[in-house]
Design a protein around this motif. Structure first.
Motif, PDB file in Angstrom:
ATOM      1  N   LYS A  10     145.414  83.542  47.643  1.00 37.73           N
ATOM      2  CA  LYS A  10     144.980  82.632  48.710  1.00 37.73           C
ATOM      3  C   LYS A  10     143.502  82.869  49.043  1.00 37.73           C
ATOM      4  CE  LYS A  10     146.209  80.996  53.308  1.00 37.73           C
ATOM      5  NZ  LYS A  10     146.753  79.678  53.156  1.00 37.73           N
ATOM      6  N   GLN A  11     143.084  84.120  49.051  1.00 43.45           N
ATOM      7  CA  GLN A  11     141.670  84.439  49.306  1.00 43.45           C
ATOM      8  C   GLN A  11     140.781  83.900  48.182  1.00 43.45           C
ATOM      9  OE1 GLN A  11     141.373  88.665  49.957  1.00 43.45           O
ATOM     10  NE2 GLN A  11     142.297  88.551  52.011  1.00 43.45           N
ATOM     11  N   ALA A  12     141.244  84.022  46.944  1.00 40.28           N
ATOM     12  CA  ALA A  12     140.473  83.497  45.806  1.00 40.28           C
ATOM     13  C   ALA A  12     140.330  81.980  45.922  1.00 40.28           C
ATOM     14  CB  ALA A  12     141.140  83.879  44.484  1.00 40.28           C
ATOM     15  N   GLU A  13     141.431  81.294  46.272  1.00 40.55           N
ATOM     16  CA  GLU A  13     141.366  79.840  46.455  1.00 40.55           C
ATOM     17  C   GLU A  13     140.413  79.483  47.590  1.00 40.55           C
ATOM     18  OE1 GLU A  13     145.453  78.597  46.947  1.00 40.55           O
ATOM     19  OE2 GLU A  13     145.602  78.115  44.811  1.00 40.55           O
ATOM     20  N   SER A  14     140.426  80.270  48.638  1.00 39.17           N
ATOM     21  CA  SER A  14     139.539  80.038  49.769  1.00 39.17           C
ATOM     22  C   SER A  14     138.077  80.181  49.338  1.00 39.17           C
ATOM     23  CB  SER A  14     139.860  81.017  50.899  1.00 39.17           C
ATOM     24  OG  SER A  14     139.023  80.793  52.000  1.00 39.17           O
ATOM     25  N   VAL A  29     125.508  65.962  50.643  1.00 33.74           N
ATOM     26  CA  VAL A  29     126.783  65.643  51.276  1.00 33.74           C
ATOM     27  C   VAL A  29     127.175  66.822  52.163  1.00 33.74           C
ATOM     28  CG1 VAL A  29     129.228  65.141  50.806  1.00 33.74           C
ATOM     29  CG2 VAL A  29     127.470  64.221  49.314  1.00 33.74           C
ATOM     30  N   SER A  30     127.840  66.530  53.255  1.00 26.95           N
ATOM     31  CA  SER A  30     128.205  67.590  54.196  1.00 26.95           C
ATOM     32  C   SER A  30     129.176  68.590  53.571  1.00 26.95           C
ATOM     33  CB  SER A  30     128.826  67.000  55.463  1.00 26.95           C
ATOM     34  OG  SER A  30     130.148  66.578  55.222  1.00 26.95           O
ATOM     35  N   SER A  31     129.097  69.799  54.066  1.00 29.45           N
ATOM     36  CA  SER A  31     130.016  70.833  53.577  1.00 29.45           C
ATOM     37  C   SER A  31     131.451  70.510  53.967  1.00 29.45           C
ATOM     38  CB  SER A  31     129.598  72.215  54.092  1.00 29.45           C
ATOM     39  OG  SER A  31     129.605  72.237  55.495  1.00 29.45           O
ATOM     40  N   THR A  32     131.645  69.707  55.022  1.00 22.40           N
ATOM     41  CA  THR A  32     133.004  69.305  55.416  1.00 22.40           C
ATOM     42  C   THR A  32     133.652  68.492  54.301  1.00 22.40           C
ATOM     43  OG1 THR A  32     132.326  69.267  57.737  1.00 22.40           O
ATOM     44  CG2 THR A  32     134.370  68.138  57.189  1.00 22.40           C
ATOM     45  N   VAL A  33     132.880  67.610  53.678  1.00 22.03           N
ATOM     46  CA  VAL A  33     133.391  66.838  52.536  1.00 22.03           C
ATOM     47  C   VAL A  33     133.813  67.808  51.431  1.00 22.03           C
ATOM     48  CG1 VAL A  33     132.731  65.271  50.662  1.00 22.03           C
ATOM     49  CG2 VAL A  33     132.127  64.716  53.016  1.00 22.03           C
ATOM     50  N   GLY A  34     132.958  68.769  51.149  1.00 22.47           N
ATOM     51  CA  GLY A  34     133.275  69.750  50.113  1.00 22.47           C
ATOM     52  C   GLY A  34     134.496  70.580  50.453  1.00 22.47           C
ATOM     53  N   GLU A  55     145.111  72.260  58.404  1.00 18.42           N
ATOM     54  CA  GLU A  55     144.495  73.211  57.470  1.00 18.42           C
ATOM     55  C   GLU A  55     143.076  73.608  57.896  1.00 18.42           C
ATOM     56  OE1 GLU A  55     144.525  75.529  53.919  1.00 18.42           O
ATOM     57  OE2 GLU A  55     146.174  74.230  54.564  1.00 18.42           O
ATOM     58  N   THR A  56     142.342  72.637  58.444  1.00 18.53           N
ATOM     59  CA  THR A  56     140.944  72.894  58.782  1.00 18.53           C
ATOM     60  C   THR A  56     140.707  73.242  60.251  1.00 18.53           C
ATOM     61  OG1 THR A  56     140.543  70.568  59.292  1.00 18.53           O
ATOM     62  CG2 THR A  56     140.114  71.300  57.013  1.00 18.53           C
ATOM     63  N   GLY A  57     141.665  72.879  61.101  1.00 20.26           N
ATOM     64  CA  GLY A  57     141.476  73.085  62.539  1.00 20.26           C
ATOM     65  C   GLY A  57     140.624  71.987  63.169  1.00 20.26           C
ATOM     66  N   MET A  58     140.343  70.942  62.411  1.00 23.11           N
ATOM     67  CA  MET A  58     139.564  69.811  62.928  1.00 23.11           C
ATOM     68  C   MET A  58     140.516  68.710  63.390  1.00 23.11           C
ATOM     69  SD  MET A  58     136.469  69.438  60.233  1.00 23.11           S
ATOM     70  CE  MET A  58     135.941  70.845  59.304  1.00 23.11           C
ATOM     71  N   SER A  59     139.976  67.750  64.123  1.00 24.79           N
ATOM     72  CA  SER A  59     140.803  66.658  64.639  1.00 24.79           C
ATOM     73  C   SER A  59     141.183  65.686  63.529  1.00 24.79           C
ATOM     74  CB  SER A  59     140.059  65.910  65.742  1.00 24.79           C
ATOM     75  OG  SER A  59     139.003  65.152  65.186  1.00 24.79           O
ATOM     76  N   LYS A  60     142.266  64.978  63.769  1.00 23.77           N
ATOM     77  CA  LYS A  60     142.715  63.961  62.824  1.00 23.77           C
ATOM     78  C   LYS A  60     141.664  62.848  62.723  1.00 23.77           C
ATOM     79  CE  LYS A  60     146.698  60.979  62.016  1.00 23.77           C
ATOM     80  NZ  LYS A  60     148.012  60.558  62.518  1.00 23.77           N
ATOM     81  N   THR A  61     141.009  62.544  63.837  1.00 21.48           N
ATOM     82  CA  THR A  61     139.947  61.529  63.845  1.00 21.48           C
ATOM     83  C   THR A  61     138.813  61.946  62.917  1.00 21.48           C
ATOM     84  OG1 THR A  61     140.503  60.914  66.110  1.00 21.48           O
ATOM     85  CG2 THR A  61     138.316  60.279  65.312  1.00 21.48           C
ATOM     86  N   ARG A  62     138.420  63.212  63.012  1.00 16.46           N
ATOM     87  CA  ARG A  62     137.346  63.721  62.147  1.00 16.46           C
ATOM     88  C   ARG A  62     137.782  63.679  60.683  1.00 16.46           C
ATOM     89  NH1 ARG A  62     132.705  63.692  60.239  1.00 16.46           N
ATOM     90  NH2 ARG A  62     131.855  65.634  59.448  1.00 16.46           N
ATOM     91  N   MET A  63     139.046  64.025  60.420  1.00 16.62           N
ATOM     92  CA  MET A  63     139.548  63.982  59.041  1.00 16.62           C
ATOM     93  C   MET A  63     139.483  62.559  58.505  1.00 16.62           C
ATOM     94  SD  MET A  63     140.299  67.019  58.118  1.00 16.62           S
ATOM     95  CE  MET A  63     138.827  67.349  59.046  1.00 16.62           C
ATOM     96  N   SER A  64     139.812  61.582  59.344  1.00 15.11           N
ATOM     97  CA  SER A  64     139.765  60.184  58.924  1.00 15.11           C
ATOM     98  C   SER A  64     138.341  59.773  58.576  1.00 15.11           C
ATOM     99  CB  SER A  64     140.311  59.297  60.056  1.00 15.11           C
ATOM    100  OG  SER A  64     140.274  57.952  59.673  1.00 15.11           O
ATOM    101  N   GLN A  65     137.372  60.188  59.383  1.00 15.87           N
ATOM    102  CA  GLN A  65     135.964  59.876  59.104  1.00 15.87           C
ATOM    103  C   GLN A  65     135.520  60.482  57.780  1.00 15.87           C
ATOM    104  OE1 GLN A  65     134.230  61.685  62.557  1.00 15.87           O
ATOM    105  NE2 GLN A  65     134.232  59.792  63.748  1.00 15.87           N
ATOM    106  N   VAL A  66     135.881  61.732  57.565  1.00 16.33           N
ATOM    107  CA  VAL A  66     135.461  62.422  56.340  1.00 16.33           C
ATOM    108  C   VAL A  66     136.131  61.800  55.120  1.00 16.33           C
ATOM    109  CG1 VAL A  66     135.407  64.633  55.121  1.00 16.33           C
ATOM    110  CG2 VAL A  66     134.943  64.567  57.575  1.00 16.33           C
ATOM    111  N   MET A  67     137.400  61.424  55.249  1.00 12.91           N
ATOM    112  CA  MET A  67     138.088  60.808  54.110  1.00 12.91           C
ATOM    113  C   MET A  67     137.458  59.458  53.766  1.00 12.91           C
ATOM    114  SD  MET A  67     140.069  63.006  52.928  1.00 12.91           S
ATOM    115  CE  MET A  67     140.514  61.960  51.581  1.00 12.91           C
ATOM    116  N   ARG A  68     137.057  58.690  54.780  1.00  9.43           N
ATOM    117  CA  ARG A  68     136.360  57.419  54.493  1.00  9.43           C
ATOM    118  C   ARG A  68     135.066  57.684  53.740  1.00  9.43           C
ATOM    119  NH1 ARG A  68     138.074  55.968  59.648  1.00  9.43           N
ATOM    120  NH2 ARG A  68     136.036  56.391  60.559  1.00  9.43           N
TER     121      ARG A  68
END
Length: 186
Positions: A10-14, A29-34, A55-68
């Motif tokens: 898990k640490q290696a994947e991280s 591109v933002s590191s959040t995208v990466g 997984e990230t501790g970020m909001s669902k709204t933020r995840m939606s923005q990043v996925m777009r």
């Protein structure tokens, strides 16, 4: 013992995910995208916004923005999962294709913006010349000539980048720089 092995994996994947996030800066591109790219890639199956937020501790709204943003970069897409009403997202799992998508998407935008500016400036210089025919000082004439030459070089440069982008998008680049097969050395 297995718990320790799983924790180390898990640490290696991280670390891989963190490196992907760092590499995104190279593409502007933002590191959040990466980070999301790495998380979904290493999950090996499509994920929902809820899963990504957890997984990230970020909001669902933020995840939606990043996925777009990721979909506009052509490195993610929605995937239908039978029996679920939630939206799932998958990412390009080929590093070379991800590179090509990021490279070409960003440079296409740069080429478009700069080519438009060059055309507008060229038109402006031509209008100035027509409006003030033969009323220029030698200094103004030199500046106009220099600017016209600079704009021609600029147009040529962005045309070269446009053709380079096409070279990557067509995947002709892979004929000249073919990827090597991964070795199975352990």
């Amino acid at each position: 013992m297995e718990k320790e092995v799983l924790e180390e994996l898990k640490q290696a994947e991280s670390q891989i995910s963190d490196r992907i996030a760092d590499n995104m800066k190279t593409f502007g591109v933002s590191s959040t995208v990466g980070r999301l790219l790495g998380i979904i890639y290493l999950n090996r199956t499509p994920m929902t916004l809820d899963q990504l937020a957890e997984e990230t501790g970020m909001s669902k709204t933020r995840m939606s923005q990043v996925m777009r943003q990721m979909m506009s970069l052509n490195i993610a897409e929605k995937e239908f999962v039978k029996g679920s009403r939630k939206e799932y997202y998958k990412v390009e799992n080929d590093y070379i294709q991800t590179f090509i998508s990021l490279f070409t998407t960003n440079w296409k935008e740069v080429v478009s913006k700069n080519s438009q500016l060059a055309r507008r400036l060229k038109d402006k210089v031509l209008r100035l010349e027509e409006k003030h025919q033969d009323n220029f000082s030698p200094e103004a004439e030199k500046k106009i000539a220099d600017l016209k030459e600079e704009l021609e070089q600029w147009i040529s440069y962005y045309d070269w980048i446009r053709r380079l982008v096409e070279f990557f998008e067509s995947e002709d680049i892979l004929k000249y720089v073919p990827p090597k097969k991964p070795s199975n050395d352990s």
